[in-house]
Scaffold this motif. Sequence first.
Motif, PDB file in Angstrom:
ATOM      1  N   VAL A   1       0.867  -1.183   0.000  1.00 31.80           N
ATOM      2  CA  VAL A   1       0.000   0.000   0.000  1.00 31.80           C
ATOM      3  C   VAL A   1       0.901   1.230   0.000  1.00 31.80           C
ATOM      4  CG1 VAL A   1      -1.773   1.299   1.235  1.00 31.80           C
ATOM      5  CG2 VAL A   1      -1.810  -1.205   1.276  1.00 31.80           C
ATOM      6  N   HIS A   2       0.783   2.032  -1.048  1.00 34.64           N
ATOM      7  CA  HIS A   2       1.513   3.293  -1.146  1.00 34.64           C
ATOM      8  C   HIS A   2       0.600   4.370  -0.584  1.00 34.64           C
ATOM      9  CE1 HIS A   2       4.520   1.476  -3.838  1.00 34.64           C
ATOM     10  NE2 HIS A   2       3.495   0.778  -4.285  1.00 34.64           N
ATOM     11  N   GLU A   3       1.040   5.018   0.474  1.00 32.45           N
ATOM     12  CA  GLU A   3       0.190   5.974   1.179  1.00 32.45           C
ATOM     13  C   GLU A   3       0.722   7.388   0.981  1.00 32.45           C
ATOM     14  OE1 GLU A   3      -1.364   4.813   5.113  1.00 32.45           O
ATOM     15  OE2 GLU A   3      -0.399   6.636   5.824  1.00 32.45           O
ATOM     16  N   LEU A   4      -0.177   8.306   0.697  1.00 34.35           N
ATOM     17  CA  LEU A   4       0.190   9.712   0.533  1.00 34.35           C
ATOM     18  C   LEU A   4      -0.817  10.567   1.289  1.00 34.35           C
ATOM     19  CD1 LEU A   4       2.000  11.876  -0.766  1.00 34.35           C
ATOM     20  CD2 LEU A   4       0.473  11.816  -2.751  1.00 34.35           C
ATOM     21  N   ASP A   5      -0.346  11.280   2.289  1.00 35.82           N
ATOM     22  CA  ASP A   5      -1.190  12.193   3.063  1.00 35.82           C
ATOM     23  C   ASP A   5      -1.057  13.580   2.437  1.00 35.82           C
ATOM     24  OD1 ASP A   5      -2.492  13.804   4.911  1.00 35.82           O
ATOM     25  OD2 ASP A   5      -1.654  12.764   6.650  1.00 35.82           O
ATOM     26  N   VAL A   6      -2.108  14.042   1.774  1.00 35.00           N
ATOM     27  CA  VAL A   6      -2.049  15.311   1.051  1.00 35.00           C
ATOM     28  C   VAL A   6      -2.493  16.498   1.897  1.00 35.00           C
ATOM     29  CG1 VAL A   6      -2.319  14.177  -1.182  1.00 35.00           C
ATOM     30  CG2 VAL A   6      -4.339  15.045   0.000  1.00 35.00           C
ATOM     31  N   ARG A   7      -2.890  16.254   3.131  1.00 37.28           N
ATOM     32  CA  ARG A   7      -3.372  17.354   3.974  1.00 37.28           C
ATOM     33  C   ARG A   7      -2.303  18.413   4.211  1.00 37.28           C
ATOM     34  NH1 ARG A   7      -5.737  13.560   8.584  1.00 37.28           N
ATOM     35  NH2 ARG A   7      -3.656  12.733   8.180  1.00 37.28           N
ATOM     36  N   SER A   8      -1.035  17.996   4.285  1.00 34.73           N
ATOM     37  CA  SER A   8       0.033  18.977   4.495  1.00 34.73           C
ATOM     38  C   SER A   8       0.204  19.880   3.272  1.00 34.73           C
ATOM     39  CB  SER A   8       1.349  18.276   4.842  1.00 34.73           C
ATOM     40  OG  SER A   8       1.750  17.438   3.779  1.00 34.73           O
ATOM     41  N   PHE A   9       0.017  19.331   2.074  1.00 33.67           N
ATOM     42  CA  PHE A   9       0.071  20.149   0.857  1.00 33.67           C
ATOM     43  C   PHE A   9      -1.046  21.188   0.897  1.00 33.67           C
ATOM     44  CE2 PHE A   9       2.124  16.256  -0.504  1.00 33.67           C
ATOM     45  CZ  PHE A   9       3.172  16.695  -1.304  1.00 33.67           C
TER      46      PHE A   9
ATOM     47  N   SER B   1      -2.677  22.376   3.445  1.00 36.05           N
ATOM     48  CA  SER B   1      -2.514  23.393   4.499  1.00 36.05           C
ATOM     49  C   SER B   1      -1.528  24.478   4.082  1.00 36.05           C
ATOM     50  CB  SER B   1      -2.082  22.741   5.810  1.00 36.05           C
ATOM     51  OG  SER B   1      -0.770  22.253   5.706  1.00 36.05           O
ATOM     52  N   ARG B   2      -0.645  24.144   3.109  1.00 39.27           N
ATOM     53  CA  ARG B   2       0.314  25.130   2.578  1.00 39.27           C
ATOM     54  C   ARG B   2      -0.190  25.742   1.265  1.00 39.27           C
ATOM     55  NH1 ARG B   2       3.825  20.672   3.582  1.00 39.27           N
ATOM     56  NH2 ARG B   2       4.056  20.415   1.333  1.00 39.27           N
ATOM     57  N   ASP B   3      -1.481  25.530   0.961  1.00 46.68           N
ATOM     58  CA  ASP B   3      -2.093  26.018  -0.279  1.00 46.68           C
ATOM     59  C   ASP B   3      -1.363  25.517  -1.520  1.00 46.68           C
ATOM     60  OD1 ASP B   3      -4.214  27.409   0.909  1.00 46.68           O
ATOM     61  OD2 ASP B   3      -2.930  29.160   1.281  1.00 46.68           O
ATOM     62  N   GLN B   4      -0.865  24.267  -1.478  1.00 44.78           N
ATOM     63  CA  GLN B   4      -0.208  23.646  -2.621  1.00 44.78           C
ATOM     64  C   GLN B   4      -1.115  22.560  -3.192  1.00 44.78           C
ATOM     65  OE1 GLN B   4       3.445  22.255  -0.860  1.00 44.78           O
ATOM     66  NE2 GLN B   4       4.564  24.068  -1.534  1.00 44.78           N
ATOM     67  N   ASP B   5      -1.081  22.409  -4.498  1.00 45.76           N
ATOM     68  CA  ASP B   5      -1.871  21.384  -5.180  1.00 45.76           C
ATOM     69  C   ASP B   5      -1.069  20.078  -5.192  1.00 45.76           C
ATOM     70  OD1 ASP B   5      -3.430  19.810  -6.779  1.00 45.76           O
ATOM     71  OD2 ASP B   5      -3.497  21.214  -8.454  1.00 45.76           O
ATOM     72  N   PRO B   6      -1.589  19.018  -4.590  1.00 45.39           N
ATOM     73  CA  PRO B   6      -0.854  17.754  -4.522  1.00 45.39           C
ATOM     74  C   PRO B   6      -1.015  16.871  -5.764  1.00 45.39           C
ATOM     75  CG  PRO B   6      -2.877  17.551  -3.299  1.00 45.39           C
ATOM     76  CD  PRO B   6      -2.807  18.979  -3.789  1.00 45.39           C
ATOM     77  N   LEU B   7      -1.709  17.359  -6.803  1.00 46.04           N
ATOM     78  CA  LEU B   7      -2.022  16.520  -7.957  1.00 46.04           C
ATOM     79  C   LEU B   7      -0.773  15.933  -8.606  1.00 46.04           C
ATOM     80  CD1 LEU B   7      -4.137  15.329  -9.836  1.00 46.04           C
ATOM     81  CD2 LEU B   7      -3.951  17.403 -11.228  1.00 46.04           C
ATOM     82  N   LYS B   8       0.269  16.716  -8.784  1.00 48.43           N
ATOM     83  CA  LYS B   8       1.492  16.228  -9.430  1.00 48.43           C
ATOM     84  C   LYS B   8       2.086  15.055  -8.644  1.00 48.43           C
ATOM     85  CE  LYS B   8       5.990  17.730 -11.112  1.00 48.43           C
ATOM     86  NZ  LYS B   8       6.919  18.855 -11.268  1.00 48.43           N
TER      87      LYS B   8
END
Length: 93
Positions: free
Chosen positions: A31-39, A41-48
């Motif tokens: 399972v590859h896990e990615l927590d995008v909440r930090s992105f 919270s910094r107003d960054q787009d995690p799509l890439k």
Amino acid sequence: MKAIGFVIDESIKEPASTKMNTIDFDLQTIVHELDVRSFLSRDQDPLKEILNLAKRIGVGERLKIINSFEPVPLINLLAEKGFCISLKWRMKN
């Protein structure tokens, strides 16, 4: 359906391909896990980062994205790329 006049041929079995796909994250698999909440919270787009990780997912592996909302456009995009989508919501107090 029989009650309203349909004739049912019960000798025909439902093809496996029409059954609902489900994902069991408890199975022993990678399972590859990615927590995008930090992105976010910094107003960054995690799509890439999500798409880069999705490219590396192998057959039978899982991509688990942790988010604070339901990302419908992302869900649709990944489904178009062939991912089977399973949503699991858990609210923190």
